[in-house]
Design a protein around this motif. Structure first.
Motif, PDB file in Angstrom:
ATOM      1  N   PRO A  31      11.521  34.935  62.187  1.00  0.00           N
ATOM      2  CA  PRO A  31      12.921  34.815  62.613  1.00  0.00           C
ATOM      3  C   PRO A  31      13.245  35.829  63.704  1.00  0.00           C
ATOM      4  N   SER A  32      14.042  35.405  64.648  1.00  0.00           N
ATOM      5  CA  SER A  32      14.419  36.300  65.751  1.00  0.00           C
ATOM      6  C   SER A  32      15.193  37.503  65.246  1.00  0.00           C
ATOM      7  N   VAL A  33      15.928  37.316  64.185  1.00  0.00           N
ATOM      8  CA  VAL A  33      16.657  38.410  63.540  1.00  0.00           C
ATOM      9  C   VAL A  33      16.060  38.528  62.131  1.00  0.00           C
ATOM     10  N   PRO A  34      15.163  39.497  61.911  1.00  0.00           N
ATOM     11  CA  PRO A  34      14.413  39.550  60.649  1.00  0.00           C
ATOM     12  C   PRO A  34      15.239  39.901  59.414  1.00  0.00           C
ATOM     13  N   PHE A  35      16.379  40.533  59.591  1.00  0.00           N
ATOM     14  CA  PHE A  35      17.285  40.758  58.461  1.00  0.00           C
ATOM     15  C   PHE A  35      18.702  40.802  59.008  1.00  0.00           C
ATOM     16  N   ASN A  36      19.633  40.541  58.122  1.00  0.00           N
ATOM     17  CA  ASN A  36      21.037  40.521  58.499  1.00  0.00           C
ATOM     18  C   ASN A  36      21.809  41.214  57.388  1.00  0.00           C
ATOM     19  N   HIS A  37      23.009  41.616  57.664  1.00  0.00           N
ATOM     20  CA  HIS A  37      23.838  42.189  56.609  1.00  0.00           C
ATOM     21  C   HIS A  37      25.256  41.681  56.743  1.00  0.00           C
ATOM     22  N   LYS A  38      25.897  41.594  55.624  1.00  0.00           N
ATOM     23  CA  LYS A  38      27.284  41.145  55.555  1.00  0.00           C
ATOM     24  C   LYS A  38      28.042  42.112  54.662  1.00  0.00           C
ATOM     25  N   SER A  39      29.349  42.172  54.871  1.00  0.00           N
ATOM     26  CA  SER A  39      30.229  42.982  54.033  1.00  0.00           C
ATOM     27  C   SER A  39      31.443  42.145  53.655  1.00  0.00           C
ATOM     28  N   PRO A  40      31.732  42.026  52.366  1.00  0.00           N
ATOM     29  CA  PRO A  40      32.925  41.265  51.985  1.00  0.00           C
ATOM     30  C   PRO A  40      34.196  42.027  52.349  1.00  0.00           C
ATOM     31  N   ALA A  41      35.219  41.296  52.737  1.00  0.00           N
ATOM     32  CA  ALA A  41      36.500  41.907  53.083  1.00  0.00           C
ATOM     33  C   ALA A  41      37.283  42.286  51.824  1.00  0.00           C
ATOM     34  N   ILE A  59      25.620  43.916  52.097  1.00  0.00           N
ATOM     35  CA  ILE A  59      24.687  42.980  51.477  1.00  0.00           C
ATOM     36  C   ILE A  59      23.624  42.686  52.526  1.00  0.00           C
ATOM     37  N   VAL A  60      22.400  43.110  52.263  1.00  0.00           N
ATOM     38  CA  VAL A  60      21.309  42.929  53.211  1.00  0.00           C
ATOM     39  C   VAL A  60      20.572  41.637  52.871  1.00  0.00           C
ATOM     40  N   ILE A  61      20.368  40.801  53.872  1.00  0.00           N
ATOM     41  CA  ILE A  61      19.682  39.525  53.699  1.00  0.00           C
ATOM     42  C   ILE A  61      18.346  39.619  54.435  1.00  0.00           C
ATOM     43  N   PRO A  62      17.232  39.688  53.700  1.00  0.00           N
ATOM     44  CA  PRO A  62      15.914  39.834  54.338  1.00  0.00           C
ATOM     45  C   PRO A  62      15.360  38.463  54.777  1.00  0.00           C
ATOM     46  N   ILE A  63      15.776  38.008  55.923  1.00  0.00           N
ATOM     47  CA  ILE A  63      15.419  36.668  56.395  1.00  0.00           C
ATOM     48  C   ILE A  63      13.905  36.521  56.544  1.00  0.00           C
ATOM     49  N   TYR A  64      13.234  37.547  57.055  1.00  0.00           N
ATOM     50  CA  TYR A  64      11.778  37.506  57.214  1.00  0.00           C
ATOM     51  C   TYR A  64      11.107  37.269  55.863  1.00  0.00           C
ATOM     52  N   ALA A  65      11.531  38.008  54.853  1.00  0.00           N
ATOM     53  CA  ALA A  65      10.942  37.878  53.516  1.00  0.00           C
ATOM     54  C   ALA A  65      11.284  36.522  52.888  1.00  0.00           C
ATOM     55  N   LEU A  66      12.511  36.057  53.090  1.00  0.00           N
ATOM     56  CA  LEU A  66      12.909  34.763  52.530  1.00  0.00           C
ATOM     57  C   LEU A  66      12.048  33.626  53.078  1.00  0.00           C
TER      58      LEU A  66
END
Length: 161
Positions: A97-107, A124-131
């Motif tokens: 993936p071009s972006v190997p991990f992403n993160h989000k924060s709930p409002a 919340i870290v989303i490990p796209i590479y690992a997924l």
């Protein structure tokens, strides 16, 4: 609609601070999109061609598909017929993936689909590479480049949602 047209025709009453008629705003918005897309696109294409170089059978299938669907005359409207090519791109992005991990924060505090509670401003870290390599999701061949996994028995692109 392209991005430039979108910004030029946006409803200005909805966004007080958005000044799409301002040349500086439009320049900065387009430049930001070009800069953001440049690295991810070049990364994806580099991985795509590297994977193809290691998988000559995929190159053969893509060439056959192009010869069948796009010859004798190229028509951009026929690009959607290149199912194997698109599947090969999806498979590349799954593995690299071009972006190997992403993160989000709930409002605000929330509960995830898994039942886990998250508080406001947690990361919340989303490990796209690992997924993309999880055997529990993709099977025992999760580490293999196999575009066929994206093609259904009917020959159409399969979506995983």
């Amino acid at each position: 609609m392209d991005v430039l047209t979108y910004y030029m025709t946006i409803d200005r009453t909805k966004y007080k601070h958005l000044k799409p008629s301002n040349d500086k705003f439009i320049r900065d918005a387009i430049l930001g999109i070009l800069i953001a897309a440049k690295d991810t696109t070049s990364s994806a294409l580099t991985c795509f061609f590297w994977l193809l170089s290691k998988n000559p059978e995929a190159i053969t299938k893509i060439r056959q598909e192009i010869n069948k669907e796009m010859m004798p005359k190229f028509d951009p409207a026929d690009l959607n017929k290149l199912v194997y090519l698109e599947a090969a791109v999806y498979e590349t992005l799954r593995l690299y993936p071009s972006v190997p991990f992403n993160h989000k924060s709930p409002a605000k505090p929330d509960v995830l689909l898994t039942g886990h509670r998250v508080d406001k401003n947690w990361k919340i870290v989303i490990p796209i590479y690992a997924l993309g390599r999880m055997k529990s999701v993709w099977g025992d061949d999760a580490g293999d480049f196999r575009p066929e996994r994206w093609i259904s028995d009917s020959g159409m692109l399969r979506t995983f949602a």
